[in-house]
Design an enzyme around this catalytic site. Structure first.
Site: not given
Ligand SMILES: NC(=O)c1ccc[n+]([C@@H]2O[C@H](COP(=O)([O-])OP(=O)(O)OC[C@H]3O[C@@H](n4cnc5c(N)ncnc54)[C@H](O)[C@@H]3O)[C@@H](O)[C@H]2O)c1
Length: 271
Positions: A124, A192, A222
């Protein structure tokens, strides 16, 4: 044709299987497995072209070239070494498991001994191409700030251990700041991306992670900053959560499919 087995028939597993069935990935879907047998059986019935068998891992690794793990960190311990010993390549989505140095070394040794590849999709986040190039020189720092709506953090061990009532968070709140080695244990289903950043960059102890519960947003955000001898870069991605699993970003599923496309294609684009 590349023969694939998928462990974990949840959000990402379903997306991968569908991409193979649609022909977006040129491969044969030979087998699926999920500890929740109903999910796997239900999935088997949703294909137009593929006819995968439900197989336990020991049988699966005898019949495939590539094992795709998209289940849980626990599954990485159970299935990845077995697949490598059976000379299957593997793709790992539950990258947080690799914070365990002993497991990481074992996987690396087994892959080398058996001439296998271990693929880790970018998941991601964006910017791993730059990070990989930068890591040929010196990297001074790598930081990731993960901002999620509070409901995306439900069930995280850190939240449970500290009795955090996510429903009562009404302004952006920093829940965690620390090394990636601790973040992956505190938020195993959420960071992750921090693990992937660590593996590609300066490791789990030096990669810094911040987790923010933010009720003002609907996307998983993020932000990465890397500073090194090359200079500095910053990336930001605003991820749409998967409708069936708010902890999972849709881009993670797409990156797994893109990695499979790259593996099964004669063209190898990017770093
Ligand atoms: N690399 C990334 O950027 C990234 C992004 C999102 C999710 N993930 C990780 O990928 C994995 C899958 O994500 P998802 O969104 O599809 O999750 P999900 O919860 O929707 O599906 C996981 C499935 O795996 C099964 N499962 C769990 N442990 C198992 C085991 N030991 N053996 C067999 N089956 C098992 C579950 O029953 C479930 O059906 C998770 O570990 C998640 O943390 C990684």
């Amino acid at each position: 044709m590349l023969r694939i087995g998928v462990i974990g028939c949840g959000t990402i597993g379903k997306g991968i299987c569908k991409a193979i069935d649609d022909g977006a990935v040129k491969a044969e879907l030979v087998a699926v497995y999920d500890r929740n047998t109903c999910d796997a059986e239900k999935l088997k019935g949703q294909f137009n072209r593929c006819k995968p068998e439900f197989m336990e891992i020991a049988e699966m690794v005898q019949n495939i070239d590539l094992l795709v793990e998209c289940a849980s960190q626990e599954a990485v311990y159970d299935v990845v070494p077995l697949a490598l010993i059976s000379k299957c390549d593997v793709m790992i989505l539950s990258v947080g498991a690799l914070a365990d140095e002993e497991l990481r070394r074992r996987i690396e040794d087994l892959a080398t001994e058996n001439s296998c590849k271990v693929y880790i999709p970018s998941g991601a986040i964006v910017g791993l191409d730059g990070l990989k190039s930068a890591s040929i020189g010196e990297i001074y720092s790598a930081t990731i700030t993960t901002r999620k709506p509070p409901r995306g953090l439900v069930g995280a061990p850190f939240v449970i251990r500290n009795n955090i009532d996510l429903d009562r968070i009404n302004a952006p709140t920093v829940l965690f700041e620390g090394p990636a080695s601790e973040a992956v244990k505190a938020f195993p289903a959420n960071v992750n991306v921090a693990a992937t950043l660590s593996v590609a960059g300066i490791g789990f102890e030096k990669t810094e992670v911040r987790v923010i519960a933010d009720p003002t947003i609907t996307r998983n955000i993020h932000e990465i900053t890397v500073v090194g001898s090359f200079g500095e870069f910053a990336t930001k991605v605003e991820n749409v959560p998967s409708p069936s699993n708010p902890k999972s970003s849709y881009l993670a599923q797409l990156s797994a499919i893109a990695t499979l496309k790259k593996i099964s294609s004669p063209f190898q684009i990017g770093t």
